[in-house]
Design a protein around this motif. Structure first.
Motif, short mmCIF file in Angstrom:
data_model
loop_
_atom_site.label_atom_id
_atom_site.label_comp_id
_atom_site.label_asym_id
_atom_site.label_seq_id
_atom_site.Cartn_x
_atom_site.Cartn_y
_atom_site.Cartn_z
N ILE A 1 -12.66 12.99 30.26
CA ILE A 1 -12.68 11.85 31.18
C ILE A 1 -12.70 12.35 32.63
CG2 ILE A 1 -11.28 9.93 32.06
CD1 ILE A 1 -10.38 9.44 29.18
N VAL A 2 -11.87 13.33 32.93
CA VAL A 2 -11.82 13.87 34.29
C VAL A 2 -13.18 14.45 34.67
CG1 VAL A 2 -10.78 15.61 35.79
CG2 VAL A 2 -9.35 14.33 34.18
N PHE A 3 -13.75 15.27 33.81
CA PHE A 3 -15.04 15.90 34.11
C PHE A 3 -16.14 14.85 34.27
CE2 PHE A 3 -13.25 19.89 32.19
CZ PHE A 3 -13.46 20.70 33.30
N LEU A 4 -16.15 13.85 33.39
CA LEU A 4 -17.22 12.85 33.44
C LEU A 4 -17.15 12.03 34.72
CD1 LEU A 4 -18.31 10.83 30.31
CD2 LEU A 4 -18.44 9.84 32.58
N VAL A 5 -15.96 11.55 35.05
CA VAL A 5 -15.81 10.73 36.26
C VAL A 5 -16.06 11.58 37.51
CG1 VAL A 5 -14.17 9.38 37.64
CG2 VAL A 5 -14.23 9.13 35.14
N ALA A 6 -15.59 12.82 37.52
CA ALA A 6 -15.83 13.70 38.67
C ALA A 6 -17.31 13.98 38.86
CB ALA A 6 -15.07 15.01 38.48
#
Length: 520
Positions: free
Chosen positions: A130-135
């Motif tokens: 989730i962090v990687f995708l949103v970033a």
């Protein structure tokens, strides 16, 4: 080289030696991987704390651990009733790998608790994704916030703490979209075809874990292909082909080993359940508690979850406002998740875990679209206060509820081992149309059956009955409430545990059945 006699200039000060206020580490200076690690570690820790006490056994967990055991022995997953094709085998082979790595527990409850650790780790990977995708779409700060919301959300914690299919399924879904999103850029990354195949295969693993996840994986790609949204059509077509490949291989193997008829029968039944033609479980099943009643009763603990779900139309609207291909692809992902849940809500089989397959896509959609005012301090302060509440309220609920013991079946198992001889006959009253949690927990050590009449109890020498009262009161039992009350009337209470999952879980010693009437 220095000219003799020329003045020598003092060396320039390095930036860290310059006077002035201390330099601040900006949010953007922290690598995304650090934020992902923070969210992942927090997610795993929160789910592992008292993992064996914070949630009592759920019947699907017991069935799935049995399927994992059979997969570890080789071949297609099966139960004592035969081969299991209702769900695809992806998660069960993942369980099998976990058992091979850490060893298989002979005790059923211990095995379930071990597999809960596996799901906690998969949830940690989900938080990082989730962090990687949103970033990648918006910013590192937005990615961190989304990862923390996921880590603390009480509904997600409950789903990840059970040995169910959805945790692994969503992990593969996010991994697939994370790989595919860079293909939406005007200048795609190196080896775009290889990336399209890799992303499609990851989505295919999601379908191989829970086949109706095709509605949030393959369907968005098909719509992207038809509308020309997202990556170039040739790459989208390649991703779709790769996404269906794992399931195609699975079906080919099933047919090759001669199990086509059993596969077809179970899948037909599963499709009828999905479409709502057969209502065996879930909130739309007759005689069970309503969804509105369940939502109301759980509002104090899941308030933030419900608020975020209510913002689902807002998230979709904000995604559709953006015309960039990456936002269009995420809009299709969100729209398909909404339609899938809306159908289940209105007509199909609606089970609580279905909300997870909407909540996570919706969290991603909100994180990449909700605007944060930068100049108007009042609005910015309101947004910050809202984010603090979104994180603080679930944390407070977690701190309040996590220590509440909810492990009645573990205590009952200990009591049975000490006081009830192995092989004793025990009456079961739960399990609406199939065997319930009582049967799957104690089948290895005791004789169990739905023997409610005096004649049946005498024939099977059944002296005990186990009653998870909340299951019976809510209409999920094989016996109606009136029958269970009559059965336990006059019985001696041997063990009782009061917990959130089953209300009162009780073991009774039944009075001996009356002798059969002699000839007149």
């Amino acid at each position: 080289m220095t000219v003799p006699g020329a003045p020598v200039a003092p060396p320039a000060e390095r930036p860290e030696e310059q006077p002035g206020p201390a330099r601040r580490l900006s949010v953007g200076a922290v690598p995304t991987g650090v934020y992902a690690l923070v969210a992942a570690v927090l997610t795993v820790v929160l789910r592992l704390v008292l993992v064996d006490r914070a949630r009592d056994l759920f019947v699907d967990e017991l069935i799935y651990q049995e399927l994992g055991r059979s997969a570890a022995r080789g071949g297609f997953p099966s139960t004592p009733d035969g081969l299991f094709f209702l769900h695809p085998p992806g998660f069960f082979y993942l369980e099998a790998g976990w058992m091979r790595l850490l060893g298989e527990h002979q005790d059923v409850i211990a095995q379930v608790h071990s597999l809960r650790v596996l799901n906690a780790l998969l949830a940690g990977v989900t938080a990082a994704l989730i962090v990687f995708l949103v970033a990648r779409v918006r910013s590192r700060a937005a990615g961190l916030v989304a990862g923390l919301v996921f880590a603390l959300d009480q509904f997600c914690i409950r789903q990840n703490n059970l040995v169910l299919l959805e945790t692994a399924t969503m992990m593969w879904v996010l991994a697939g979209f994370l790989v595919l999103l860079p293909l939406c850029r005007a200048e795609p990354p190196a080896r775009p075809r290889l990336r399209a195949v890799a992303g499609g295969l990851l989505l295919g693993l999601a379908v191989l874990s829970k086949d109706h996840s095709a509605l949030i994986t393959v369907l968005p790609l098909l719509l992207a292909l038809a509308l020309g949204w997202g990556p170039p059509r040739r790459l989208t077509a390649l991703a779709v082909s790769a996404a269906v490949l794992p399931y195609l291989v699975y079906v080919t193997l099933v047919a090759g080993f001669g199990h086509t008829e059993s596969f077809r029968d179970q899948k037909t039944h599963g499709l009828d359940r999905l479409l709502g033609l057969v209502q065996e479980t879930g909130f739309n099943a007759p005689g069970t508690p309503s969804l509105a009643g369940r939502l109301t009763s759980e509002l104090p603990g899941f308030a933030v979850t419900y608020v975020l779900l209510l913002l689902t139309p807002v998230a979709l609207f904000l995604l559709l406002r953006r015309r960039e291909p990456v936002y269009r692809l995420l809009a299709l992902f969100e729209a398909c998740a909404i339609v899938t849940l809306a159908y289940a809500l209105g007509i199909g089989t609606l089970e609580e875990q279905a909300l997870y397959l909407l909540f996570v896509p919706n969290l991603v959609a909100l994180a990449v679209t909700v605007p944060v005012p930068r100049r108007r301090r009042t609005r910015r302060a309101a947004v910050v206060a809202g984010l603090v509440a979104v994180l603080a309220v679930p944390a407070a609920v977690y701190a309040r509820d996590r220590g509440t013991p909810d492990d009645g079946f573990s205590g009952l198992q200990a009591y049975l081992r000490q006081h009830v001889p192995a092989g004793s006959g025990i009456v079961t009253v739960d399990g609406q149309r199939t065997n319930g949690v009582t049967y799957w927990t104690f089948e290895d050590g005791y004789r169990l059956g739905h023997w409610v009449t005096p004649g049946e109890r005498a024939a099977h020498q059944a002296r005990y009955v186990i009653v998870p009262w909340k299951v019976i009161e809510q209409g999920y039992g094989r016996s109606p409430l009136s029958e269970v009350r009559e059965l336990t009337h006059g019985a001696r209470l041997l063990y009782a545990f009061h917990g959130p999952t089953y209300g009162t879980l009780a073991l009774y010693e039944l009075p001996p059945p009356p002798p059969p009437a002699g000839p007149r």
